[in-house]
Design an enzyme around this catalytic site. Structure first.
Site, PDB file in Angstrom:
ATOM      1  N   ASP A 146       4.453   1.731  12.375  1.00 52.37           N
ATOM      2  CA  ASP A 146       3.307   0.464  11.757  1.00 52.37           C
ATOM      3  C   ASP A 146       3.133  -0.966  12.637  1.00 52.37           C
ATOM      4  OD1 ASP A 146       2.994   1.818   8.462  1.00 52.37           O
ATOM      5  OD2 ASP A 146       2.971   2.660  10.514  1.00 52.37           O
ATOM      6  N   LYS A 154       0.835  -1.321   0.008  1.00 52.71           N
ATOM      7  CA  LYS A 154       0.336   0.140  -0.009  1.00 52.71           C
ATOM      8  C   LYS A 154       0.966   1.179   0.073  1.00 52.71           C
ATOM      9  CE  LYS A 154      -2.021   1.390   4.039  1.00 52.71           C
ATOM     10  NZ  LYS A 154      -1.686   3.122   4.327  1.00 52.71           N
ATOM     11  N   ASN A 155       1.650   1.150   1.290  1.00 47.37           N
ATOM     12  CA  ASN A 155       2.679   2.986   1.406  1.00 47.37           C
ATOM     13  C   ASN A 155       3.785   2.940  -0.221  1.00 47.37           C
ATOM     14  OD1 ASN A 155       1.002   3.213   3.145  1.00 47.37           O
ATOM     15  ND2 ASN A 155       2.508   2.318   4.887  1.00 47.37           N
ATOM     16  N   ARG A 180      -8.418  -0.595   4.121  1.00 47.30           N
ATOM     17  CA  ARG A 180      -8.563   0.287   3.576  1.00 47.30           C
ATOM     18  C   ARG A 180      -6.360   0.023   3.449  1.00 47.30           C
ATOM     19  NH1 ARG A 180      -6.353   5.092   6.224  1.00 47.30           N
ATOM     20  NH2 ARG A 180      -5.525   5.760   5.215  1.00 47.30           N
ATOM     21  N   CYS A 188      -5.509   7.467   9.585  1.00 47.63           N
ATOM     22  CA  CYS A 188      -5.836   7.087  10.797  1.00 47.63           C
ATOM     23  C   CYS A 188      -5.323   8.077  11.709  1.00 47.63           C
ATOM     24  CB  CYS A 188      -4.715   5.895  10.634  1.00 47.63           C
ATOM     25  SG  CYS A 188      -4.916   4.264  10.150  1.00 47.63           S
ATOM     26  N   ARG A 224      -0.737  14.380  12.661  1.00 43.11           N
ATOM     27  CA  ARG A 224      -0.147  14.611  10.822  1.00 43.11           C
ATOM     28  C   ARG A 224      -0.194  15.639  10.949  1.00 43.11           C
ATOM     29  NH1 ARG A 224      -2.446   9.066   9.222  1.00 43.11           N
ATOM     30  NH2 ARG A 224      -0.069   9.051   8.244  1.00 43.11           N
TER      31      ARG A 224
HETATM   32  C1  EPZ Z   1       3.810   7.543   6.320  1.00 38.18           C
HETATM   33  O1  EPZ Z   1       3.047   8.287   6.730  1.00 38.18           O
HETATM   34  C2  EPZ Z   1       2.788   5.712   6.420  1.00 38.18           C
HETATM   35  N1  EPZ Z   1       1.355   5.941   5.173  1.00 38.18           N
HETATM   36  C3  EPZ Z   1       2.743   5.419   7.800  1.00 38.18           C
HETATM   37  O2  EPZ Z   1       2.321   4.180   7.166  1.00 38.18           O
HETATM   38  C4  EPZ Z   1       3.235   4.909   9.106  1.00 38.18           C
HETATM   39  O3  EPZ Z   1       3.590   4.533   9.486  1.00 38.18           O
HETATM   40  C5  EPZ Z   1       4.687   6.613   8.424  1.00 38.18           C
HETATM   41  O4  EPZ Z   1       4.816   6.971   6.905  1.00 38.18           O
HETATM   42  C6  EPZ Z   1       5.869   6.507   8.964  1.00 38.18           C
HETATM   43  O5  EPZ Z   1       7.155   5.060   9.112  1.00 38.18           O
HETATM   44  C7  EPZ Z   1       1.269   5.874   4.358  1.00 38.18           C
HETATM   45  O6  EPZ Z   1       2.704   6.176   3.255  1.00 38.18           O
HETATM   46  C8  EPZ Z   1       0.449   6.257   3.237  1.00 38.18           C
HETATM   47  P1  EPZ Z   1       5.718  10.690   8.578  1.00 38.18           P
HETATM   48  P2  EPZ Z   1       3.301   9.812   6.624  1.00 38.18           P
HETATM   49  O7  EPZ Z   1       4.944  11.924   7.472  1.00 38.18           O
HETATM   50  O8  EPZ Z   1       4.085  10.475   5.427  1.00 38.18           O
HETATM   51  C9  EPZ Z   1       5.454  14.055  11.898  1.00 38.18           C
HETATM   52  C10 EPZ Z   1       0.094   2.802   7.965  1.00 38.18           C
HETATM   53  O9  EPZ Z   1      -0.397   2.789   8.707  1.00 38.18           O
HETATM   54  N2  EPZ Z   1       5.227  14.853  10.371  1.00 38.18           N
HETATM   55  O10 EPZ Z   1       6.766  10.029   8.524  1.00 38.18           O
HETATM   56  O11 EPZ Z   1       2.066  10.450   7.289  1.00 38.18           O
HETATM   57  C11 EPZ Z   1       3.648  12.856  11.746  1.00 38.18           C
HETATM   58  O12 EPZ Z   1       3.408  14.218  12.349  1.00 38.18           O
HETATM   59  C12 EPZ Z   1       0.108   4.315   8.156  1.00 38.18           C
HETATM   60  O13 EPZ Z   1       0.073   2.168   6.985  1.00 38.18           O
HETATM   61  C13 EPZ Z   1       5.274  16.434  11.383  1.00 38.18           C
HETATM   62  O14 EPZ Z   1       5.282  16.443  11.729  1.00 38.18           O
HETATM   63  O15 EPZ Z   1       4.339   9.870   8.265  1.00 38.18           O
HETATM   64  C14 EPZ Z   1       4.753  12.128  12.669  1.00 38.18           C
HETATM   65  O16 EPZ Z   1       4.416  12.525  14.436  1.00 38.18           O
HETATM   66  C15 EPZ Z   1      -0.129   5.256   9.091  1.00 38.18           C
HETATM   67  N3  EPZ Z   1       5.659  17.015   9.885  1.00 38.18           N
HETATM   68  C16 EPZ Z   1       6.089  12.041  12.117  1.00 38.18           C
HETATM   69  O17 EPZ Z   1       6.151  12.966  11.072  1.00 38.18           O
HETATM   70  C17 EPZ Z   1       4.848  16.766   8.443  1.00 38.18           C
HETATM   71  O18 EPZ Z   1       4.669  18.035   7.452  1.00 38.18           O
HETATM   72  C18 EPZ Z   1       5.893  10.809  10.622  1.00 38.18           C
HETATM   73  O19 EPZ Z   1       5.080  11.076   9.650  1.00 38.18           O
HETATM   74  C19 EPZ Z   1       4.805  15.468   8.180  1.00 38.18           C
HETATM   75  C20 EPZ Z   1       4.538  14.643   9.344  1.00 38.18           C
END
Ligand code: EPZ
Length: 439
Positions: A324, A37-38, A416, A131, A136
Site C-alpha cells: 500500500d 481503514k483496513n 475511500r 481498487c 484479486r
Molecule cells: C488487503 O487486501 C488490504 N485491503 C489491501 O489494502 C492490502 O493491499 C492487502 O491486504 C495486502 O496487504 C483491506 O484490508 C480492505 P490479500 P486483500 O488477500 O485482503 C491474492 C488499500 O489500499 N489472493 O492479502 O484483498 C491477491 O490477488 C488496500 O487499503 C488470491 O490469490 O489482500 C493478492 O495478489 C488495497 N486469492 C495477494 O493474494 C484470494 O482468495 C494479497 O491479497 C485472496 C488473495
C-alpha cells in the site's frame, strides 16, 4: 442511521473529486492520524457475529466505512456514526443477502460472508470490488469457508454459502497457501462461533489482523497466536456488548512520511505506533530522512533536508515493505536523485500510477513486476487522474515536489481511504485544496 456520505458510487459532488496543488512547498507541522481503514472494516463485519451492541471509536470518516454501514443497515443492523464513534446494533438480522452494488464498491465486503455464515448459517453476495490493482481472486476465501463446513455455490457472479450441518460451521485445520489478509480475516470471522477449534496455518500477520483478534477477544471470542502465522480460534456460543478503540492508520501515516520525503521539511505524526511501520521508516532513513520514534506515545517525527537518495524496495506480506505504500514511495523517489528499483510482489496491477507520474516528468520504466525510477528534480505540475486509492495519494505526494499547478482528477478513489488528504497536508503547510472550495 449513518450520518456520513454514502458509497463511492454517490460521491458527494464533483467539487470533491478534484484536488489542486501548487508546489514545490516544504512541509512543517503536526497532525493526528485518522483511524485505520483496513482495521475498522473487518471489525464492522465482525459486529454481525454479536446479537447486541458494539461500539467502535477512532473510526475514520471515509467512503469505505460509509459503504460498510450501508451493508450492515441493509442486513438489519442499526448504525450511528457520529464524529469518530460508531455504534452498531446487530440484534436484528433481517437478510443474509448482500446486494451486488454494495459489494462491488469495495474489497472488504467479502468478509461479511464469513460473519453472516457464522451468525446465521447462510450468506450470499456478489463478487467484491475495490481498487483495480490486479485480478484479486477470492479462491482462498472460498476454500476457507468450505474447510469450515460451508457448501458454496457460484452462479452468474453470485455467491451462495450455507452451513452443511444444521448446527452451523465446525472448526477445522486450515492451511493458507498465501498469507492473504482478507482470507485470514474470513477464516477468523467464520470460526468465532463455529463448533470446536479452528487452527489457521500460514495466517497473515499484518497489524490489522492482530487488532481484529484483540477486538474479537474483547467481545468474548477465544483467539490466540496473534502476531504469528498460526492462529487458534476456540468456537464460543455467543459474544457480548463491547467497545474498542481503532488504532491509527499506518498507511496514511506512511503516505505523509513519503510526502515530507518529496517536499522536504519537518512533520510530526500522532496516533500511530512506529513499530507498525518498521520497514517504511527504515527506508525513509536510508533515503536521507531523520526519523524519531515514540512507541508508547504513538509519535513519528520525520525531517528531510535534501533530495531523497535512491532506494531498492520489494513489497511483500507483513513485516515486509507494504504494497500500500509502494505508489507513495515511487512518487517521492521520482523526485529524488539516483536510480531506484521497486519490485511489486503482491498485486500484479499496482504500477498504474507510473503513467500519471510520467505526465509530471517522472522517468519510470516498468518491466513486468519491476519498476526503475530515475530521480528527476523538479517534477512539473500537470493535469493527472487517480486510478486507485493509494495511487491517487501518490499523485498528491508528487505534486508537492512539482513546480507549478497540479490538478488531480478522479479523487473519489482517495476519499475511500483518506478522511481528507487536503485537510491533513494543508495543516502541514502544503498549498493543496479541493477544487470548488472558496478560495
Ligand atoms: C488487503 O487486501 C488490504 N485491503 C489491501 O489494502 C492490502 O493491499 C492487502 O491486504 C495486502 O496487504 C483491506 O484490508 C480492505 P490479500 P486483500 O488477500 O485482503 C491474492 C488499500 O489500499 N489472493 O492479502 O484483498 C491477491 O490477488 C488496500 O487499503 C488470491 O490469490 O489482500 C493478492 O495478489 C488495497 N486469492 C495477494 O493474494 C484470494 O482468495 C494479497 O491479497 C485472496 C488473495
Amino acid at each position: 442511521m449513518s450520518v456520513i456520505a454514502k458509497c463511492p458510487a454517490k460521491c458527494a459532488s464533483d467539487a470533491f473529486c478534484r484536488i489542486q496543488v501548487f508546489g514545490p512547498t516544504p512541509l512543517e507541522g503536526e497532525i493526528s492520524i485518522q483511524g485505520s481503514k483496513n482495521a475498522v472494516l473487518p471489525m464492522m463485519a465482525a459486529a454481525l457475529l454479536h446479537k447486541g451492541v458494539t461500539v467502535l471509536t477512532n473510526v475514520p470518516v471515509i467512503q469505505d466505512v460509509a459503504c460498510m454501514v450501508d451493508i450492515l443497515e441493509w442486513l438489519g443492523c442499526r448504525c450511528c456514526h457520529k464524529g469518530d464513534c460508531l455504534v452498531i446494533d446487530a440484534r436484528q438480522i433481517k437478510s443474509t443477502r448482500v446486494p451486488k452494488e454494495y459489494v462491488a464498491a469495495m474489497r472488504c465486503s467479502i468478509v461479511v460472508l464469513g460473519a453472516l455464515l457464522g451468525r446465521m448459517g447462510e450468506a450470499s453476495s456478489g463478487y467484491p470490488g475495490g481498487c483495480l490493482i490486479g485480478a484479486r481472486p477470492i479462491d482462498l476465501h472460498l476454500e476457507v469457508l468450505k474447510s469450515l463446513g460451508a457448501c458454496v455455490k457460484e452462479e452468474d457472479g453470485w455467491l451462495e454459502a450455507r452451513a452443511a450441518e444444521a448446527g452451523g460451521l465446525r472448526g477445522a485445520e486450515i492451511h493458507l497457501s498465501y498469507p492473504s489478509v482478507g482470507a485470514t480475516e474470513q477464516a477468523i470471522l467464520a470460526s468465532v462461533l463455529a463448533k470446536e477449534v479452528t487452527v489457521i496455518h500460514g495466517a497473515a500477520m499484518e497489524p490489522e489482523i492482530d487488532q481484529l483478534c484483540r477486538f474479537l477477544n474483547n467481545m468474548g471470542a477465544v483467539i490466540c497466536g496473534m502476531g504469528t502465522e498460526h492462529l487458534m480460534v476456540q468456537g464460543v456460543d455467543s459474544l457480548h456488548d463491547s467497545s474498542f478503540q481503532v488504532e491509527g492508520d499506518r498507511i496514511v501515516a506512511g503516505t505523509y512520511g513519503a510526502a515530507v520525503a518529496a517536499a522536504r521539511g519537518h512533520i510530526v505524526l500522532k496516533g500511530v505506533r512506529p513499530s507498525q511501520l518498521r520497514i517504511p521508516l527504515t527506508m525513509l532513513e536510508r533515503a536521507g530522512a531523520r526519523v524519531r520514534r515514540e512507541e508508547e506515545g504513538r509519535t513519528i517525527e520525520v525531517t528531510m533536508g535534501k533530495a531523497p537518495w535512491a532506494l531498492d524496495l520489494k513489497t511483500g506480506p507483513y513485516p515486509a515493505f507494504p504494497t500500500d505504500l509502494q505508489s507513495p514511495f515511487m512518487a517521492f523517489l521520482a523526485a529524488g536523485q539516483g536510480v531506484s528499483h521497486i519490485e511489486e510482489k503482491v498485486f500484479e496491477g499496482r504500477f498504474a500510477t507510473a503513467g500519471a507520474l510520467r505526465q509530471m516528468g517522472a522517468r519510470i520504466t516498468i518491466e513486468g513486476q519491476r519498476a526503475t525510477i530515475q530521480g528527476t528534480r523538479p517534477l512539473r505540475g500537470a493535469q493527472v487522474a487517480a486510478s486507485d486509492l493509494r495511487g491517487g495519494a501518490a499523485l498528491a505526494v508528487a505534486a508537492l515536489a512539482a513546480e507549478g499547478e497540479t490538478v488531480i482528477g478522479e479523487c473519489r478513489h482517495i476519499r475511500r481511504g483518506y478522511e481528507d488528504i487536503c485537510r491533513d497536508l494543508s495543516a502541514l503547510g502544503a498549498r493543496i485544496k479541493w477544487m470548488g472550495e472558496d478560495s
